[in-house]
Scaffold this motif. Structure first.
Motif, short mmCIF file in Angstrom:
data_model
loop_
_atom_site.label_atom_id
_atom_site.label_comp_id
_atom_site.label_asym_id
_atom_site.label_seq_id
_atom_site.Cartn_x
_atom_site.Cartn_y
_atom_site.Cartn_z
N ARG A 113 0.83 -1.21 0.00
CA ARG A 113 0.00 0.00 0.00
C ARG A 113 0.86 1.26 0.00
O ARG A 113 0.58 2.21 -0.74
N ALA A 114 1.89 1.29 0.82
CA ALA A 114 2.77 2.45 0.89
C ALA A 114 3.48 2.66 -0.45
O ALA A 114 3.61 3.80 -0.92
N SER A 115 3.92 1.58 -1.06
CA SER A 115 4.59 1.67 -2.37
C SER A 115 3.65 2.29 -3.40
O SER A 115 4.06 3.14 -4.20
N GLU A 116 2.41 1.83 -3.41
CA GLU A 116 1.42 2.38 -4.34
C GLU A 116 1.23 3.87 -4.11
O GLU A 116 1.22 4.66 -5.06
N LEU A 117 1.08 4.28 -2.85
CA LEU A 117 0.88 5.69 -2.53
C LEU A 117 2.12 6.53 -2.84
O LEU A 117 2.00 7.72 -3.15
N LEU A 118 3.29 5.92 -2.76
CA LEU A 118 4.54 6.63 -3.06
C LEU A 118 4.87 6.62 -4.55
O LEU A 118 5.84 7.26 -4.97
N GLY A 119 4.11 5.90 -5.33
CA GLY A 119 4.37 5.84 -6.76
C GLY A 119 5.56 4.97 -7.13
O GLY A 119 6.21 5.19 -8.14
N VAL A 120 5.83 3.98 -6.29
CA VAL A 120 6.92 3.03 -6.55
C VAL A 120 6.30 1.80 -7.22
O VAL A 120 5.34 1.22 -6.69
N SER A 121 6.83 1.42 -8.36
CA SER A 121 6.25 0.33 -9.15
C SER A 121 6.35 -1.02 -8.44
O SER A 121 7.19 -1.22 -7.55
N THR A 122 5.51 -1.93 -8.88
CA THR A 122 5.56 -3.31 -8.37
C THR A 122 6.93 -3.91 -8.62
O THR A 122 7.50 -4.57 -7.74
N HIS A 123 7.45 -3.69 -9.81
CA HIS A 123 8.78 -4.19 -10.15
C HIS A 123 9.83 -3.70 -9.15
O HIS A 123 10.63 -4.49 -8.64
N ASP A 124 9.83 -2.41 -8.86
CA ASP A 124 10.81 -1.86 -7.92
C ASP A 124 10.57 -2.34 -6.50
O ASP A 124 11.51 -2.61 -5.76
N ARG A 125 9.29 -2.47 -6.11
CA ARG A 125 8.98 -2.96 -4.76
C ARG A 125 9.54 -4.37 -4.57
O ARG A 125 10.18 -4.66 -3.55
N VAL A 126 9.34 -5.24 -5.54
CA VAL A 126 9.83 -6.62 -5.46
C VAL A 126 11.36 -6.64 -5.50
O VAL A 126 12.01 -7.37 -4.74
N ARG A 127 11.95 -5.82 -6.37
CA ARG A 127 13.41 -5.73 -6.47
C ARG A 127 14.02 -5.30 -5.14
O ARG A 127 15.01 -5.87 -4.67
N LEU A 128 13.38 -4.32 -4.50
CA LEU A 128 13.89 -3.82 -3.22
C LEU A 128 13.76 -4.87 -2.12
O LEU A 128 14.63 -4.99 -1.27
N ARG A 129 12.68 -5.62 -2.14
CA ARG A 129 12.52 -6.70 -1.16
C ARG A 129 13.65 -7.72 -1.32
O ARG A 129 14.27 -8.13 -0.32
N LYS A 130 13.92 -8.12 -2.57
CA LYS A 130 14.98 -9.11 -2.81
C LYS A 130 16.34 -8.54 -2.38
O LYS A 130 17.18 -9.29 -1.85
N LEU A 131 16.56 -7.28 -2.62
CA LEU A 131 17.81 -6.63 -2.20
C LEU A 131 18.00 -6.71 -0.69
O LEU A 131 19.06 -7.09 -0.20
N VAL A 132 16.94 -6.34 0.03
CA VAL A 132 17.01 -6.38 1.51
C VAL A 132 17.17 -7.81 2.00
O VAL A 132 17.98 -8.08 2.89
N GLU A 133 16.45 -8.75 1.41
CA GLU A 133 16.57 -10.16 1.81
C GLU A 133 17.97 -10.69 1.54
O GLU A 133 18.51 -11.44 2.35
N SER A 134 18.56 -10.30 0.43
CA SER A 134 19.93 -10.78 0.11
C SER A 134 20.96 -10.23 1.10
O SER A 134 21.91 -10.91 1.44
N ARG A 135 20.74 -9.01 1.57
CA ARG A 135 21.67 -8.43 2.57
C ARG A 135 21.51 -9.13 3.91
O ARG A 135 22.48 -9.26 4.66
N ALA A 136 20.29 -9.54 4.21
CA ALA A 136 20.02 -10.20 5.50
C ALA A 136 20.50 -11.65 5.49
O ALA A 136 20.69 -12.23 6.56
N GLY A 137 20.68 -12.22 4.32
CA GLY A 137 21.16 -13.60 4.23
C GLY A 137 20.01 -14.50 4.17
O GLY A 137 19.76 -15.54 4.45
#
Length: 154
Positions: A130-154
């Protein structure tokens, strides 16, 4: 303390010329970002110590806050978050003040908060969407950012 008294306090502290208007905008940006991140840390009904630690570290790093400034902004953000009925109050400020890269950084910070405890609750996932939608961040970028954070966390 209500959201209105918090915002009035911000305005009262920085009222003045153009330089003060810039300070007001920066303080409003900090407060909106902090309130959204506080909301993320609480949305699953439990404030995990890792989420709280991550919240503080992100705010300190993103806004170059000292310990006293951090305590103050968290207190104001928690009051605003408590009085809010939706995300629009936070995200409208963020949209106004941040470019696309800054908005994506906010989504990344949301992922960092909700994934800090190692468990992604459905409310947390929905909040980031919901926040991503309100911020105008695309689904593609939201998923990419999740994977980025998950990869840093291990």
């Amino acid at each position: 303390m209500s959201v209105w008294s918090s915002l009035k306090g911000v305005v009262d502290r920085v009222l003045g010329g153009e330089e003060s208007a810039g300070n007001l905008r920066e303080e409003e940006l900090r407060l909106a970002a902090a309130a959204l991140l506080v909301h993320a840390s609480q949305i699953d009904g439990e404030v995990d110590p890792e989420e709280r630690k991550t919240l503080k570290a992100l705010l300190k790093a993103r806004f170059a806050l000292g310990d006293e400034e951090l305590r103050k902004i968290l207190k104001e953000a928690e009051a605003w978050e408590h009085d809010s009925v939706d995300l629009y109050g936070f995200t409208s400020v963020l949209c106004r003040e941040l470019d696309q890269e800054g908005r994506q950084r906010m989504v990344e910070m949301l992922w960092e908060i909700v994934l800090a405890d190692g468990v992604l609750h459905e409310f947390e996932s929905n909040l980031v969407w919901r926040a991503s939608e309100l911020l105008g961040v695309s689904t593609h970028d939201r998923v990419r950012l999740r994977k980025l954070v998950e990869s840093r966390a291990g």
